[in-house]
Design a protein around this motif. Structure first.
Motif, PDB file in Angstrom:
ATOM      1  N   VAL A   1      -1.066   2.369  -4.476  1.00  0.00           N
ATOM      2  CA  VAL A   1      -0.201   1.208  -4.249  1.00  0.00           C
ATOM      3  C   VAL A   1       1.182   1.463  -4.829  1.00  0.00           C
ATOM      4  O   VAL A   1       1.375   2.387  -5.630  1.00  0.00           O
ATOM      5  N   VAL A   2       2.120   0.628  -4.431  1.00  0.00           N
ATOM      6  CA  VAL A   2       3.452   0.591  -5.029  1.00  0.00           C
ATOM      7  C   VAL A   2       3.679  -0.860  -5.446  1.00  0.00           C
ATOM      8  O   VAL A   2       3.655  -1.764  -4.604  1.00  0.00           O
TER       9      VAL A   2
ATOM     10  N   THR B   1       0.856  -1.175   0.000  1.00  0.00           N
ATOM     11  CA  THR B   1       0.000   0.000   0.000  1.00  0.00           C
ATOM     12  C   THR B   1       0.895   1.229   0.000  1.00  0.00           C
ATOM     13  O   THR B   1       1.988   1.218   0.554  1.00  0.00           O
ATOM     14  N   SER B   2       0.441   2.276  -0.628  1.00  0.00           N
ATOM     15  CA  SER B   2       1.206   3.515  -0.712  1.00  0.00           C
ATOM     16  C   SER B   2       1.255   4.197   0.648  1.00  0.00           C
ATOM     17  O   SER B   2       0.370   4.014   1.480  1.00  0.00           O
ATOM     18  N   ALA B   3       2.304   4.983   0.872  1.00  0.00           N
ATOM     19  CA  ALA B   3       2.416   5.753   2.119  1.00  0.00           C
ATOM     20  C   ALA B   3       1.260   6.738   2.237  1.00  0.00           C
ATOM     21  O   ALA B   3       0.850   7.097   3.331  1.00  0.00           O
ATOM     22  N   VAL B   4       0.733   7.173   1.087  1.00  0.00           N
ATOM     23  CA  VAL B   4      -0.422   8.079   1.057  1.00  0.00           C
ATOM     24  C   VAL B   4      -1.635   7.244   0.680  1.00  0.00           C
ATOM     25  O   VAL B   4      -1.702   6.691  -0.409  1.00  0.00           O
ATOM     26  N   SER B   5      -2.597   7.126   1.577  1.00  0.00           N
ATOM     27  CA  SER B   5      -3.764   6.307   1.282  1.00  0.00           C
ATOM     28  C   SER B   5      -4.740   7.063   0.387  1.00  0.00           C
ATOM     29  O   SER B   5      -4.691   8.275   0.272  1.00  0.00           O
ATOM     30  N   GLY B   6      -5.622   6.318  -0.221  1.00  0.00           N
ATOM     31  CA  GLY B   6      -6.623   6.916  -1.087  1.00  0.00           C
ATOM     32  C   GLY B   6      -6.635   6.267  -2.451  1.00  0.00           C
ATOM     33  O   GLY B   6      -6.122   5.159  -2.634  1.00  0.00           O
ATOM     34  N   ARG B   7      -7.189   6.988  -3.430  1.00  0.00           N
ATOM     35  CA  ARG B   7      -7.317   6.465  -4.796  1.00  0.00           C
ATOM     36  C   ARG B   7      -7.062   7.571  -5.808  1.00  0.00           C
ATOM     37  O   ARG B   7      -7.389   8.721  -5.573  1.00  0.00           O
ATOM     38  N   LEU B   8      -6.532   7.160  -6.945  1.00  0.00           N
ATOM     39  CA  LEU B   8      -6.379   8.055  -8.086  1.00  0.00           C
ATOM     40  C   LEU B   8      -7.653   7.938  -8.906  1.00  0.00           C
ATOM     41  O   LEU B   8      -7.952   6.871  -9.459  1.00  0.00           O
ATOM     42  N   VAL B   9      -8.423   9.014  -8.972  1.00  0.00           N
ATOM     43  CA  VAL B   9      -9.685   9.008  -9.711  1.00  0.00           C
ATOM     44  C   VAL B   9      -9.391   9.156 -11.204  1.00  0.00           C
ATOM     45  O   VAL B   9      -8.571   9.978 -11.617  1.00  0.00           O
ATOM     46  N   ILE B  10     -10.073   8.362 -11.994  1.00  0.00           N
ATOM     47  CA  ILE B  10      -9.932   8.418 -13.451  1.00  0.00           C
ATOM     48  C   ILE B  10     -11.180   9.083 -14.001  1.00  0.00           C
ATOM     49  O   ILE B  10     -12.278   8.535 -13.922  1.00  0.00           O
ATOM     50  N   ASP B  11     -10.994  10.273 -14.551  1.00  0.00           N
ATOM     51  CA  ASP B  11     -12.121  10.999 -15.141  1.00  0.00           C
ATOM     52  C   ASP B  11     -11.778  11.364 -16.583  1.00  0.00           C
ATOM     53  O   ASP B  11     -10.766  10.923 -17.122  1.00  0.00           O
ATOM     54  N   ALA B  12     -12.623  12.164 -17.214  1.00  0.00           N
ATOM     55  CA  ALA B  12     -12.447  12.508 -18.623  1.00  0.00           C
ATOM     56  C   ALA B  12     -11.167  13.288 -18.905  1.00  0.00           C
ATOM     57  O   ALA B  12     -10.711  13.336 -20.042  1.00  0.00           O
ATOM     58  N   SER B  13     -10.553  13.881 -17.888  1.00  0.00           N
ATOM     59  CA  SER B  13      -9.324  14.648 -18.109  1.00  0.00           C
ATOM     60  C   SER B  13      -8.065  13.793 -17.942  1.00  0.00           C
ATOM     61  O   SER B  13      -6.957  14.309 -18.002  1.00  0.00           O
TER      62      SER B  13
ATOM     63  N   THR C   1      -0.620   7.254  -6.329  1.00  0.00           N
ATOM     64  CA  THR C   1      -1.093   8.029  -5.181  1.00  0.00           C
ATOM     65  C   THR C   1      -2.369   8.748  -5.617  1.00  0.00           C
ATOM     66  O   THR C   1      -2.671   8.787  -6.820  1.00  0.00           O
ATOM     67  N   PRO C   2      -3.097   9.348  -4.700  1.00  0.00           N
ATOM     68  CA  PRO C   2      -4.311  10.076  -5.106  1.00  0.00           C
ATOM     69  C   PRO C   2      -4.028  11.246  -6.055  1.00  0.00           C
ATOM     70  O   PRO C   2      -4.908  11.659  -6.808  1.00  0.00           O
TER      71      PRO C   2
END
Length: 161
Positions: A154-155, A35-47, A117-118
């Motif tokens: 994640v890493v 797991t990454s040191a920074v928790s969360g998610r990278l959001v995938i959007d239209a950009s 990371t997020p």
């Protein structure tokens, strides 16, 4: 019987470090998943965009374009969404040391490191073939969340074993 404080410690540690990596839908399982040191998610959007170095070889650009097409199909977003951009101006930056051989050879380096990371992702590989493997792993990580499509922080380090 397991003491209650051991059970509590295990539950708290899993909550503190975010998603249990054993729950990730990866096949084959990478050499190292953390797991990454920074928790969360990278959001995938239209950009969403993929960043390549300006000197990237044509096969790497084609690999990135194929990945974006797969990402469009995976998410159902429009063909106009997603793009290839310069490094640092994108959500997923790709660094490749050198080209793969024209025809893949036995023993060619397919290793890669994927850090998400997020705020963004970074994929590093010594060859184009490693980049291809890392992009396929990224696609496997996409999940549906209340915010839309996202990839957990994640890493991952992988290489043929």
């Amino acid at each position: 019987m397991i003491p209650w404080f051991v059970t509590c410690a295990a539950i708290l540690s899993s909550l503190a470090f975010g998603q249990d990596t054993r729950q990730l839908p990866l096949m084959p399982w990478p050499a190292s998943v953390k797991t990454s040191a920074v928790s969360g998610r990278l959001v995938i959007d239209a950009s969403f965009s993929v960043g390549l170095e300006s000197h990237a070889d044509p096969r790497l650009r084609k690999t990135a374009a194929m990945f974006l097409n797969d990402l469009r199909r995976h998410t159902g977003m429009l063909p106009l969404d997603f793009s290839i951009a310069a490094l640092g101006k994108s959500q997923l930056n790709i660094h490749c040391d050198r080209r793969s051989k024209q025809v893949p050879a036995l023993g060619e380096d397919e290793s890669y490191t994927l850090e998400v990371t997020p705020s963004g992702g970074k994929l590093s590989a010594p060859t184009t073939l490693g980049v291809m493997r890392g992009l396929q792993t990224f696609l496997q990580l996409i999940e549906t969340t209340p915010q839309g499509f996202a990839v957990p922080a994640v890493v991952i380090e992988d290489q043929p074993r």
